[in-house]
Motif scaffolding. Structure first.
Motif, PDB file in Angstrom:
ATOM      1  N   GLN A 250       0.815  -1.229   0.000  1.00 27.84           N
ATOM      2  CA  GLN A 250       0.000   0.000   0.000  1.00 27.84           C
ATOM      3  C   GLN A 250       0.844   1.273   0.000  1.00 27.84           C
ATOM      4  O   GLN A 250       0.484   2.277   0.643  1.00 27.84           O
ATOM      5  CB  GLN A 250      -0.979   0.027   1.202  1.00 27.84           C
TER       6      GLN A 250
ATOM      7  N   GLY B 161     -11.717   0.471  -0.898  1.00 30.45           N
ATOM      8  CA  GLY B 161     -11.040  -0.797  -1.152  1.00 30.45           C
ATOM      9  C   GLY B 161     -11.837  -1.978  -0.620  1.00 30.45           C
ATOM     10  O   GLY B 161     -12.785  -1.808   0.155  1.00 30.45           O
ATOM     11  N   PRO B 162     -11.454  -3.193  -1.037  1.00 36.36           N
ATOM     12  CA  PRO B 162     -12.164  -4.399  -0.606  1.00 36.36           C
ATOM     13  C   PRO B 162     -11.919  -4.709   0.873  1.00 36.36           C
ATOM     14  O   PRO B 162     -11.013  -4.127   1.478  1.00 36.36           O
ATOM     15  CB  PRO B 162     -11.572  -5.489  -1.504  1.00 36.36           C
TER      16      PRO B 162
ATOM     17  N   GLY C 287     -10.506  -6.177   4.165  1.00 40.48           N
ATOM     18  CA  GLY C 287      -9.204  -6.732   4.527  1.00 40.48           C
ATOM     19  C   GLY C 287      -8.019  -6.104   3.825  1.00 40.48           C
ATOM     20  O   GLY C 287      -6.906  -6.606   3.915  1.00 40.48           O
ATOM     21  N   SER C 288      -8.223  -4.982   3.116  1.00 41.52           N
ATOM     22  CA  SER C 288      -7.101  -4.396   2.374  1.00 41.52           C
ATOM     23  C   SER C 288      -6.272  -3.451   3.236  1.00 41.52           C
ATOM     24  O   SER C 288      -5.222  -2.998   2.809  1.00 41.52           O
ATOM     25  CB  SER C 288      -7.624  -3.673   1.127  1.00 41.52           C
TER      26      SER C 288
ATOM     27  N   TRP D 279     -16.396   0.369   0.477  1.00 38.16           N
ATOM     28  CA  TRP D 279     -16.129  -0.682  -0.500  1.00 38.16           C
ATOM     29  C   TRP D 279     -16.436  -0.120  -1.885  1.00 38.16           C
ATOM     30  O   TRP D 279     -17.301   0.748  -2.013  1.00 38.16           O
ATOM     31  CB  TRP D 279     -17.045  -1.880  -0.258  1.00 38.16           C
TER      32      TRP D 279
ATOM     33  N   TYR E  10     -15.759  -6.463  -3.808  1.00 41.08           N
ATOM     34  CA  TYR E  10     -14.620  -6.998  -4.573  1.00 41.08           C
ATOM     35  C   TYR E  10     -14.481  -6.465  -5.998  1.00 41.08           C
ATOM     36  O   TYR E  10     -13.693  -7.002  -6.768  1.00 41.08           O
ATOM     37  CB  TYR E  10     -14.657  -8.529  -4.562  1.00 41.08           C
TER      38      TYR E  10
ATOM     39  N   ASP F 125     -11.010  -6.138  -7.751  1.00 47.16           N
ATOM     40  CA  ASP F 125     -10.061  -6.987  -7.026  1.00 47.16           C
ATOM     41  C   ASP F 125      -9.633  -8.135  -7.944  1.00 47.16           C
ATOM     42  O   ASP F 125     -10.478  -8.820  -8.523  1.00 47.16           O
ATOM     43  CB  ASP F 125     -10.762  -7.540  -5.779  1.00 47.16           C
TER      44      ASP F 125
ATOM     45  N   SER G 143      -8.072 -10.872  -7.148  1.00 44.78           N
ATOM     46  CA  SER G 143      -8.060 -12.204  -6.543  1.00 44.78           C
ATOM     47  C   SER G 143      -9.462 -12.789  -6.359  1.00 44.78           C
ATOM     48  O   SER G 143      -9.639 -13.991  -6.221  1.00 44.78           O
ATOM     49  CB  SER G 143      -7.337 -12.169  -5.196  1.00 44.78           C
ATOM     50  N   ARG G 144     -10.491 -11.944  -6.321  1.00 46.08           N
ATOM     51  CA  ARG G 144     -11.862 -12.433  -6.157  1.00 46.08           C
ATOM     52  C   ARG G 144     -12.789 -11.689  -7.100  1.00 46.08           C
ATOM     53  O   ARG G 144     -12.632 -10.491  -7.304  1.00 46.08           O
ATOM     54  CB  ARG G 144     -12.335 -12.234  -4.715  1.00 46.08           C
TER      55      ARG G 144
ATOM     56  N   PRO H  24      -6.168  -1.163  -2.826  1.00 46.34           N
ATOM     57  CA  PRO H  24      -6.453  -2.448  -3.458  1.00 46.34           C
ATOM     58  C   PRO H  24      -6.164  -3.627  -2.529  1.00 46.34           C
ATOM     59  O   PRO H  24      -5.519  -3.467  -1.493  1.00 46.34           O
ATOM     60  CB  PRO H  24      -5.494  -2.466  -4.657  1.00 46.34           C
ATOM     61  N   ALA H  25      -6.666  -4.810  -2.919  1.00 48.13           N
ATOM     62  CA  ALA H  25      -6.348  -6.021  -2.175  1.00 48.13           C
ATOM     63  C   ALA H  25      -4.834  -6.200  -2.189  1.00 48.13           C
ATOM     64  O   ALA H  25      -4.170  -5.903  -3.177  1.00 48.13           O
ATOM     65  CB  ALA H  25      -7.028  -7.214  -2.809  1.00 48.13           C
TER      66      ALA H  25
END
Ligand SMILES: [Zn+2]
Length: 212
Positions: A18, A39-40, A42-43, A67, A73, A76, A78-79, A111-112
């Motif tokens: 980050q 951001g998503p 857990g970021s 979010w 997501y 994102d 990854s998802r 971002p993630a």
């Protein structure tokens, strides 16, 4: 007897990766601007907000955490986002209204975080070093009349024209980009706003954040 010293984790170094978001909160903290963190889950938005409040110490800025879409997501890698377009549209319209309400001058995409960046926890610049730069920037900007020192060079003017014409940046966002560019120059203790300062400031002006 051996005493164990407990290491208090550094509020900035505990956030893996980050770099872009960390730099954005450094800039905003100079005058405690209102910010939005998008951001998503857990970021690291909440940790960044905590670090921002420490860095903005004499100010009590508004911070909006959001979010990018109802499931969180969108964008994102990854998802996959499972939201239907109308729901995304409604979500982003609400977000845009909140950004207007709180007059957020600095919009930050968080971002993630990739796994390799999570492993970078504990590295990067410590909060104290960033805080020192902010204190020096505040001292540098002190005594300047409001709106002073915001003159642009020719490259700066050209860049703003491009932002207005091609990116459709509103007058309010252009003015805000100039204010942010002034702070970036202050962090360098530079009396003039250069095109490079403005180019960085424009990144925090919300271009593309709502993907409209
Ligand atoms: Zn979604």
């Amino acid at each position: 007897m051996k005493t164990e010293r407990t290491q208090i984790p550094d509020l900035l170094q505990i956030i893996g990766g980050q770099a872009h978001a960390k730099r954005a909160i450094e800039v905003a903290a100079v005058t405690g601007m209102s910010i939005v963190l998008i951001g998503p889950p857990g970021s690291g938005k909440t940790m960044l907000e905590a670090a921002y409040r420490v860095l903005a110490e004499p100010f009590t800025p508004d911070v909006v955490e959001a979010w990018p879409c109802p499931c969180g997501y969108l964008g994102d890698l990854s998802r996959a986002c499972r939201c239907r377009p109308p729901a995304v549209f409604r979500h982003q319209a609400r977000l845009a209204a909140a950004i207007e309400e709180y007059q957020c001058d600095v919009q930050i995409e968080v971002p993630a975080v990739a796994y390799r960046e999570l492993r970078a926890v504990g590295s990067g610049e410590p909060l104290a070093a960033v805080r020192l730069r902010i204190l020096r920037a505040r001292a540098f900007g002190e005594g300047r009349p409001a709106g002073g020192g915001e003159e642009l060079d020719l490259d700066g003017h050209r860049l703003l024209e491009v932002c207005e014409d091609r990116l459709g940046l509103s007058a309010r966002r252009l003015a805000s980009a100039k204010r942010v560019a002034r702070l970036i120059a202050d962090l360098e203790e530079n009396p003039r706003i250069r095109a490079a300062h403005l180019a960085e400031a424009v990144q925090y002006s919300g271009i593309g954040e709502l993907r409209r």
